[in-house]
Design an enzyme around this catalytic site. Structure first.
Site, short mmCIF file in Angstrom:
data_model
loop_
_atom_site.label_atom_id
_atom_site.label_comp_id
_atom_site.label_asym_id
_atom_site.label_seq_id
_atom_site.Cartn_x
_atom_site.Cartn_y
_atom_site.Cartn_z
N GLU A 169 -125.93 -25.97 -31.95
CA GLU A 169 -126.52 -26.15 -33.27
C GLU A 169 -125.29 -25.99 -34.28
O GLU A 169 -125.26 -26.66 -35.14
CB GLU A 169 -127.39 -24.48 -33.56
CG GLU A 169 -127.70 -24.62 -34.89
CD GLU A 169 -128.61 -23.19 -35.26
OE1 GLU A 169 -129.29 -23.30 -36.24
OE2 GLU A 169 -128.24 -22.33 -34.68
N SER A 173 -124.68 -14.28 -40.10
CA SER A 173 -124.03 -14.21 -41.36
C SER A 173 -122.51 -14.06 -41.30
O SER A 173 -121.90 -14.08 -40.01
CB SER A 173 -124.54 -12.88 -41.78
OG SER A 173 -123.94 -11.67 -40.84
#
Length: 378
Positions: free
Chosen positions: A231, A355
């Site tokens: 990804e 994050s």
């Protein structure tokens, strides 16, 4: 690394450009996915034959992505299956799974979503609580996933769930394949965002049946991390091509309304252009050779904050019109133009997909060798 394209790549570019110009895409969606699949444009990055996709080198995959972005073709609703699940099945799946699922993805007929994040386990993926219990020869999945893109359209979901009772952190997890069409057992609830749209969803599983485990049972963490490496690899480069188009729109706007005459805004625009080039070279270098353990995290840190700054810069270039906009605060309506929507959506860039804080922890522990904190230990 040589960043130039060769003659074969340029020949491939001509073929891609001719095909894109000859095939109208309308609003995209399932019909567009089937058209792409019918002509072999799905699965260019797969190192396998026999699934209906074209063979293409890594640089040719980049060429296709560039041409796709150049003509402004629509966002792909099949990219999760093509870019995430398919490489994972090729790396960890068995032959039965490959033969069952890869052809449907390559034809653009079966859409997938990703069941990773949970309300209490977003960037800290090892904290998932969704569980799957054996029921005869199948697993029954119970739990909640959140921020699930394209869940309303998906036919299937790959789910990271806890299959070993009492296990903690990354132990006892499995990577499961779950059909979404299970009334009463799978429920999808759209999440309305401040953009007014609902790209993300909550998904509730109540004894939903999984049809298979990718890799061994209990080995889900390794499989999940392998997927995330994909990804944040090739997909990052493709994403940057879209960023370039966004930056070009902001530059045109700055020239048209005179904002480029402001030396502060002009300097910020130049910085965005230069940093985007650095991101591209970093991505190409990563794809062209062995990548270090922290390479995916570095890429995420680079693009997340860059895209946020672009949204902020676009609003600054717009000036007061960026706040009022055409119909932005009309009574009974909530209408945003492209600049406003991009600014609001980019607020999440440093959170979703892992994050910034988590990415820095990964670099600190896996690259710099710093000790883990107590919460991250297992």
């Amino acid at each position: 690394m040589d960043f130039a394209f060769g003659d074969e790549d340029e020949d491939f570019r001509a073929v891609a450009r001719e095909w894109l110009e000859a095939h109208p895409w309308g609003e995209g969606g399932r019909a567009w996915e089937r058209q792409l699949g019918a002509d072999g444009w799905v699965g260019l990055g797969w190192e396998a034959e026999g699934y209906g996709n074209r063979r293409a080198t890594l640089t040719q995959q980049v060429v296709w992505a560039e041409e796709y972005a150049r003509v402004g073709a629509p966002g792909r609703v099949g990219h999760i299956g093509e870019k995430l699940l398919a490489p994972t099945l090729l790396a960890y799946g068995d032959e039965e799974q490959k033969n069952r699922f890869l052809p449907g993805i390559a034809r653009g007929e079966e859409l997938w979503c990703q069941g990773y994040s949970e309300p209490g386990a977003g960037s800290d993926l090892a904290g998932v609580r969704t569980r799957a219990e054996r029921d005869g020869g199948v697993h029954r999945v119970t739990g909640q996933k959140i921020w699930t893109s394209l869940a309303r359209d998906a036919d299937w979901c790959f789910v990271l769930a806890r299959t070993e009772a009492g296990s903690r952190r990354h132990h006892g997890l499995s990577f499961l394949l779950v059909p979404m069409d299970q009334p009463g057992r799978v429920e999808v609830r759209p999440i309305r965002q401040m953009t007014g749209t609902s790209e993300f969803n909550e998904v509730f599983f109540d004894g939903a049946e999984a049809v298979g485990v990718v890799g061994r049972e209990g080995d889900g963490w390794r499989v999940a991390m392998g997927l995330l490496a994909v990804e944040r690899g090739v997909s990052t480069l493709v994403q940057q091509i879209g960023f370039e188009a966004e930056l070009a729109r902001v530059l045109r706007l700055a020239v048209e309304n005179g904002a480029v005459a402001d030396p502060v805004l002009k300097g910020a625009l130049v910085r965005q252009w230069a940093e985007l080039r650095v991101m591209r070279w970093n991505a190409l270098r990563t794809l062209g050779g062995p990548a270090g353990a922290g390479a995916p995290s570095v890429a995420k840190l680079l693009w997340g904050r860059w895209h946020q700054r672009l949204g902020e810069l676009a609003m600054a270039v717009r000036g007061a019109a960026g706040v009022t906009g055409p119909g932005a605060w009309s009574p009974g309506a909530y209408e945003l133009d492209d600049v406003q929507r991009a600014f609001l959506f980019s607020r999440a860039d440093t959170i979703y997909g892992g994050s910034d804080e988590i990415q820095r922890d990964i670099i600190a522990e896996r690259v710099l060798g710093l000790p883990r904190d107590a919460k991250g230990s297992s």
